[in-house]
Design a protein around this motif. Structure first.
Motif, PDB file in Angstrom:
ATOM      1  N   LYS A  84       0.853  -1.188   0.000  1.00 16.41           N
ATOM      2  CA  LYS A  84       0.000   0.000   0.000  1.00 16.41           C
ATOM      3  C   LYS A  84       0.890   1.240   0.000  1.00 16.41           C
ATOM      4  CE  LYS A  84      -3.552   2.350   2.713  1.00 16.41           C
ATOM      5  NZ  LYS A  84      -4.378   2.327   3.915  1.00 16.41           N
ATOM      6  N   TYR A  85       1.981   1.160   0.748  1.00 16.93           N
ATOM      7  CA  TYR A  85       2.964   2.247   0.791  1.00 16.93           C
ATOM      8  C   TYR A  85       4.253   1.736   0.164  1.00 16.93           C
ATOM      9  CZ  TYR A  85      -0.446   4.093   4.025  1.00 16.93           C
ATOM     10  OH  TYR A  85      -1.617   4.540   4.594  1.00 16.93           O
ATOM     11  N   GLN A  86       4.594   2.282  -0.992  1.00 18.01           N
ATOM     12  CA  GLN A  86       5.781   1.867  -1.729  1.00 18.01           C
ATOM     13  C   GLN A  86       6.938   2.794  -1.380  1.00 18.01           C
ATOM     14  OE1 GLN A  86       4.850   1.344  -5.927  1.00 18.01           O
ATOM     15  NE2 GLN A  86       2.754   0.782  -5.371  1.00 18.01           N
ATOM     16  N   ILE A  87       7.926   2.230  -0.712  1.00 19.19           N
ATOM     17  CA  ILE A  87       9.087   3.000  -0.275  1.00 19.19           C
ATOM     18  C   ILE A  87      10.204   2.811  -1.286  1.00 19.19           C
ATOM     19  CG2 ILE A  87      10.824   3.286   1.539  1.00 19.19           C
ATOM     20  CD1 ILE A  87       8.693   1.903   3.410  1.00 19.19           C
ATOM     21  N   SER A  88      10.812   3.908  -1.684  1.00 20.86           N
ATOM     22  CA  SER A  88      11.941   3.847  -2.597  1.00 20.86           C
ATOM     23  C   SER A  88      13.057   4.716  -2.031  1.00 20.86           C
ATOM     24  CB  SER A  88      11.533   4.341  -3.984  1.00 20.86           C
ATOM     25  OG  SER A  88      12.601   4.178  -4.880  1.00 20.86           O
ATOM     26  N   VAL A  89      14.217   4.117  -1.833  1.00 21.12           N
ATOM     27  CA  VAL A  89      15.381   4.856  -1.343  1.00 21.12           C
ATOM     28  C   VAL A  89      16.321   5.063  -2.519  1.00 21.12           C
ATOM     29  CG1 VAL A  89      17.343   4.835   0.237  1.00 21.12           C
ATOM     30  CG2 VAL A  89      15.143   3.894   0.978  1.00 21.12           C
ATOM     31  N   ALA A  94      24.668  11.160  -5.821  1.00 25.79           N
ATOM     32  CA  ALA A  94      24.557  12.222  -4.812  1.00 25.79           C
ATOM     33  C   ALA A  94      23.995  11.672  -3.499  1.00 25.79           C
ATOM     34  CB  ALA A  94      23.687  13.359  -5.328  1.00 25.79           C
ATOM     35  N   CYS A  95      22.938  10.869  -3.602  1.00 24.37           N
ATOM     36  CA  CYS A  95      22.340  10.306  -2.396  1.00 24.37           C
ATOM     37  C   CYS A  95      23.282   9.326  -1.704  1.00 24.37           C
ATOM     38  CB  CYS A  95      21.005   9.639  -2.724  1.00 24.37           C
ATOM     39  SG  CYS A  95      19.668  10.814  -3.076  1.00 24.37           S
ATOM     40  N   SER A 128      15.025   0.053  -4.051  1.00 26.83           N
ATOM     41  CA  SER A 128      16.028   1.100  -4.196  1.00 26.83           C
ATOM     42  C   SER A 128      15.965   1.542  -5.648  1.00 26.83           C
ATOM     43  CB  SER A 128      17.423   0.580  -3.835  1.00 26.83           C
ATOM     44  OG  SER A 128      17.773  -0.482  -4.680  1.00 26.83           O
ATOM     45  N   CYS A 129      16.405   2.750  -5.905  1.00 28.25           N
ATOM     46  CA  CYS A 129      16.397   3.247  -7.270  1.00 28.25           C
ATOM     47  C   CYS A 129      17.683   4.027  -7.514  1.00 28.25           C
ATOM     48  CB  CYS A 129      15.163   4.097  -7.542  1.00 28.25           C
ATOM     49  SG  CYS A 129      15.060   5.583  -6.534  1.00 28.25           S
ATOM     50  N   ARG A 130      17.918   4.418  -8.728  1.00 30.79           N
ATOM     51  CA  ARG A 130      19.161   5.107  -9.077  1.00 30.79           C
ATOM     52  C   ARG A 130      19.061   6.621  -9.001  1.00 30.79           C
ATOM     53  NH1 ARG A 130      22.254   2.278  -7.153  1.00 30.79           N
ATOM     54  NH2 ARG A 130      22.050   0.139  -7.728  1.00 30.79           N
ATOM     55  N   CYS A 131      17.906   7.203  -9.207  1.00 23.45           N
ATOM     56  CA  CYS A 131      17.788   8.663  -9.091  1.00 23.45           C
ATOM     57  C   CYS A 131      16.321   9.054  -9.105  1.00 23.45           C
ATOM     58  CB  CYS A 131      18.525   9.373 -10.232  1.00 23.45           C
ATOM     59  SG  CYS A 131      18.595  11.164 -10.003  1.00 23.45           S
ATOM     60  N   VAL A 132      15.931   9.925  -8.186  1.00 21.67           N
ATOM     61  CA  VAL A 132      14.563  10.436  -8.186  1.00 21.67           C
ATOM     62  C   VAL A 132      14.528  11.891  -8.667  1.00 21.67           C
ATOM     63  CG1 VAL A 132      13.757   8.852  -6.401  1.00 21.67           C
ATOM     64  CG2 VAL A 132      14.596  11.111  -5.739  1.00 21.67           C
ATOM     65  N   VAL A 140      17.635  10.928  -0.297  1.00 21.35           N
ATOM     66  CA  VAL A 140      16.189  11.030  -0.495  1.00 21.35           C
ATOM     67  C   VAL A 140      15.529   9.657  -0.374  1.00 21.35           C
ATOM     68  CG1 VAL A 140      14.398  11.595  -2.191  1.00 21.35           C
ATOM     69  CG2 VAL A 140      16.410  13.049  -1.979  1.00 21.35           C
ATOM     70  N   MET A 141      14.336   9.672   0.239  1.00 20.40           N
ATOM     71  CA  MET A 141      13.469   8.497   0.306  1.00 20.40           C
ATOM     72  C   MET A 141      12.083   8.948  -0.121  1.00 20.40           C
ATOM     73  SD  MET A 141      12.398   6.232   3.687  1.00 20.40           S
ATOM     74  CE  MET A 141      11.514   7.533   4.538  1.00 20.40           C
ATOM     75  N   MET A 142      11.409   8.103  -0.886  1.00 17.91           N
ATOM     76  CA  MET A 142      10.027   8.389  -1.265  1.00 17.91           C
ATOM     77  C   MET A 142       9.110   7.340  -0.650  1.00 17.91           C
ATOM     78  SD  MET A 142      10.317   9.520  -5.260  1.00 17.91           S
ATOM     79  CE  MET A 142       8.571   9.887  -5.361  1.00 17.91           C
ATOM     80  N   VAL A 143       7.940   7.786  -0.221  1.00 20.04           N
ATOM     81  CA  VAL A 143       6.878   6.884   0.191  1.00 20.04           C
ATOM     82  C   VAL A 143       5.705   7.246  -0.707  1.00 20.04           C
ATOM     83  CG1 VAL A 143       5.406   6.058   2.048  1.00 20.04           C
ATOM     84  CG2 VAL A 143       7.741   6.823   2.559  1.00 20.04           C
ATOM     85  N   ASN A 144       5.373   6.343  -1.630  1.00 18.34           N
ATOM     86  CA  ASN A 144       4.447   6.648  -2.724  1.00 18.34           C
ATOM     87  C   ASN A 144       4.945   7.908  -3.427  1.00 18.34           C
ATOM     88  OD1 ASN A 144       3.069   4.339  -2.052  1.00 18.34           O
ATOM     89  ND2 ASN A 144       1.379   5.370  -1.050  1.00 18.34           N
TER      90      ASN A 144
END
Length: 164
Positions: A84-89, A94-95, A128-132, A140-144
């Motif tokens: 329900k909550y998708q977390i992406s770090v 840079a991060c 995890s991702c490469r760049c937001v 940076v971390m994203m939640v949805n």
């Protein structure tokens, strides 16, 4: 590396399985059928649990190991549903330089999951991702769609608690 085992109970419906069997029938015997069938299966189910991989292997008359090999190799496929909550770090340069690994570790410790997996209750998934595209706010971390920047590991728990 993402967890390769589905860790939530299978919840496919007979209607979804029938749609998948129709797709398999359209592709059976064609060279390279595994990719389009897996893509259709992910569209139908939202992910590729072991039960769906078995249906595909039996339907295409190919080894389950071949289906699993393709499903686990390509990033477009996921073996677990998204929470329900998708977390992406972000682990972009840079991060990463500003401490993203510690942020990712804090999320893993708080939720007991690793990238590519989901909590057993289905509430949180972690990637995890490469760049937001928010390098100035690193790490940076994203939640949805909510972006949290200039994070320290001790901020992770209180942020995630807001979503419980």
């Amino acid at each position: 590396m993402p967890n390769c085992k589905t860790i939530v109970p299978y919840r496919g419906t007979p209607e979804q399985e029938e749609r998948l069997r129709q797709v398999i029938a359209q592709h059976k015997g064609q060279p390279g059928a595994t990719m389009p069938v897996l893509q259709a299966a992910q569209e139908i189910f939202g992910y590729l649990p072991e039960e769906v991989q078995i249906i595909i292997a039996e339907g295409l008359d190919i080894p389950l190991s071949e289906v699993y090999g393709v499903a686990s190799f390509y990033a477009q496929f996921t073996l677990n549903p998204k929470g329900k909550y998708q977390i992406s770090v972000c682990l972009g340069t840079a991060c990463y330089v500003k401490g993203a690994a510690a942020i990712l570790n804090a999320v893993e410790q708080k939720l007991g999951i690793t990238p590519g997996t989901i909590t057993p209750d289905g509430k949180f998934s972690l990637d995890s991702c490469r760049c937001v595209g928010a390098c100035g706010l690193a790490p940076v971390m994203m939640v949805n769609n909510d972006v949290y920047g200039r994070l320290t590991p001790d901020q992770v728990g209180p942020i995630l608690d807001m979503y419980k």
